[in-house]
Design an enzyme around this catalytic site. Structure first.
Site, PDB file in Angstrom:
ATOM      1  N   ALA A  72      13.438   0.554   0.779  1.00 12.43           N
ATOM      2  CA  ALA A  72      14.522  -0.842   0.739  1.00 12.43           C
ATOM      3  C   ALA A  72      13.528  -1.938   0.284  1.00 12.43           C
ATOM      4  O   ALA A  72      13.339  -2.420  -0.740  1.00 12.43           O
ATOM      5  CB  ALA A  72      15.441  -0.879   1.994  1.00 12.43           C
ATOM      6  N   ARG A  73      13.092  -2.805   1.328  1.00 13.94           N
ATOM      7  CA  ARG A  73      12.386  -4.135   1.372  1.00 13.94           C
ATOM      8  C   ARG A  73      11.547  -3.931   2.747  1.00 13.94           C
ATOM      9  O   ARG A  73      11.758  -3.911   3.758  1.00 13.94           O
ATOM     10  CB  ARG A  73      13.038  -5.183   1.475  1.00 13.94           C
ATOM     11  CG  ARG A  73      13.889  -5.642   0.049  1.00 13.94           C
ATOM     12  CD  ARG A  73      12.919  -6.097  -1.005  1.00 13.94           C
ATOM     13  NE  ARG A  73      13.606  -6.429  -2.210  1.00 13.94           N
ATOM     14  CZ  ARG A  73      13.808  -5.692  -3.332  1.00 13.94           C
ATOM     15  NH1 ARG A  73      13.308  -4.379  -3.386  1.00 13.94           N
ATOM     16  NH2 ARG A  73      14.423  -6.237  -4.290  1.00 13.94           N
TER      17      ARG A  73
ATOM     18  N   HIS B 287       5.877   1.263  -4.292  1.00 13.03           N
ATOM     19  CA  HIS B 287       7.218   0.668  -4.867  1.00 13.03           C
ATOM     20  C   HIS B 287       7.802   1.240  -6.199  1.00 13.03           C
ATOM     21  O   HIS B 287       7.961   0.708  -7.268  1.00 13.03           O
ATOM     22  CB  HIS B 287       7.284  -1.088  -5.229  1.00 13.03           C
ATOM     23  CG  HIS B 287       8.629  -1.402  -5.041  1.00 13.03           C
ATOM     24  ND1 HIS B 287       8.767  -2.596  -4.380  1.00 13.03           N
ATOM     25  CD2 HIS B 287       9.860  -1.161  -5.273  1.00 13.03           C
ATOM     26  CE1 HIS B 287      10.247  -2.926  -4.612  1.00 13.03           C
ATOM     27  NE2 HIS B 287      10.988  -2.021  -5.249  1.00 13.03           N
TER      28      HIS B 287
ATOM     29  N   GLU C  35       3.827  -7.126  -1.128  1.00  8.89           N
ATOM     30  CA  GLU C  35       3.438  -6.430  -2.278  1.00  8.89           C
ATOM     31  C   GLU C  35       2.548  -7.375  -3.325  1.00  8.89           C
ATOM     32  O   GLU C  35       2.896  -8.477  -3.590  1.00  8.89           O
ATOM     33  CB  GLU C  35       4.814  -5.792  -2.731  1.00  8.89           C
ATOM     34  CG  GLU C  35       5.331  -4.543  -2.004  1.00  8.89           C
ATOM     35  CD  GLU C  35       6.652  -4.030  -2.545  1.00  8.89           C
ATOM     36  OE1 GLU C  35       6.978  -4.598  -3.875  1.00  8.89           O
ATOM     37  OE2 GLU C  35       7.375  -3.680  -1.656  1.00  8.89           O
TER      38      GLU C  35
END
Ligand code: 8YV
Length: 309
Positions: free
Chosen positions: A227-228, A275, A257
């Site tokens: 997700a995050r 990602h 990131e």
């Protein structure tokens, strides 16, 4: 005259060609670069995690639309977008399968040690070095899901093929027939063997998965995040792994990131991805197509296809 837009994150060449045909596209390099063109820029195309840096938003007085090539809106100041009457669109639906596939791939990679096995063969260790430790069985393992939106449900659906009992937590009970709702995250973690994060990022979910949750998941528990990065307290994760309080983690997303803390990069208890959950040719084309169509609809004064605002 073609409308002018700012492309903050590169997209597939096929998609960029369509943007170039319809707009004067400025490819973002720095806020300073915007000085002479800012007044003309009416649209932005950007990625979900990249969003729109506040300094960029502040410097574009004529901005009308932000088309996100993704489903996350956490990197865009939605409050300000509303106040300034700036439309925001995302790409829901088209990436659900890929993200769910990645979650299952990470579960398998983590529990069965697929990256370690791959390295072992490549490095010529097979037949030379001691055998790798045994993996852990995936089929039948109890799965907890944080966030039961489209992606969470697609992960649950796949988990059924692995005979996994599925529980979930969310802001509300969706009364789903096959999956148990657990209102409290700590209880969910305590009763799960694998905890997968499929919740939106942003202020409301920041560090939801903290030291306490990881301890509740326990030394035999596995954390998976598609997700995050912001949903996990990354420092607490590093400590929990280091202290053996958490069995392992598989992560596609990170707090800062593309910076991934060295202890995670060097840990044998983690599987890492840069990602890439939505990064397939098919899905990125479908996402890009939605970005193109939303921008086109906006500049033709038609209804947006997938508007958040
Ligand atoms: C993409 C994402 O990697 O959907 C999102 O919010 O973060 C991802 O699907 C990204 O949007 C493309 O940059």
């Amino acid at each position: 005259m073609k409308p002018e837009i700012l492309l903050i994150e590169p997209m597939m060449p096929e998609i960029e060609r369509q943007l170039d045909a319809a707009y004067t596209v400025h490819r973002f390099t720095s806020v300073a670069q915007l000085k002479d063109i800012a007044a003309n820029i009416r649209g932005i195309a950007t990625g979900g995690a990249t969003g729109v840096p506040q300094a960029v938003m502040d410097s574009l007085p004529a901005l009308e639309i932000i088309a996100i090539n993704g489903i996350g809106t956490d990197a865009v100041n939605l409050k300000q977008a509303r106040e300034r009457n700036i439309h925001v669109t995302t790409t829901p639906g088209v990436l659900t399968d890929d993200v769910a596939d990645m979650a299952i791939g990470l579960v398998l990679s983590l529990l069965r040690g697929l990256p370690a096995g791959d390295r072992y063969v490549r490095d010529g260790a097979w037949g030379d070095k001691p055998a790798l430790p045994l993996g852990r069985k995936v089929t039948g393992r109890k799965l907890g899901i944080i966030g039961m939106g489209r992606v969470g449900r697609a992960i649950a659906h796949r988990a059924q093929a692995f005979a996994m009992p599925v529980s979930y937590t969310d802001l509300r009970d969706f009364e789903l027939k096959d999956y148990a709702f657990v209102p409290d995250l700590l209880s969910l973690a305590r009763n799960s063997e694998i905890l997968v994060i499929a919740a939106s990022g942003g202020g409301g979910s920041r560090h939801l998965v903290n030291a306490e949750v990881m301890e509740a998941l326990g030394p035999d528990g596995f954390l998976v995040n598609v997700a995050r990065g912001s949903v996990v307290d990354e420092q607490a994760l590093i400590q929990a792994l280091d202290a053996g309080k958490l069995g392992g983690a598989a992560l596609d997303v990170f707090e800062h990131e593309p910076d991934v803390p060295a202890p995670l990069r060097h840990s044998t208890r983690v599987v890492l991805q840069p990602h890439r959950a939505s990064a397939t040719v098919e899905t990125r084309l479908a996402m890009g197509d939605l970005v193109v169509k939303n921008l086109a609809a906006h500049f033709a004064d038609q209804a947006l296809l997938t508007a958040v605002i």
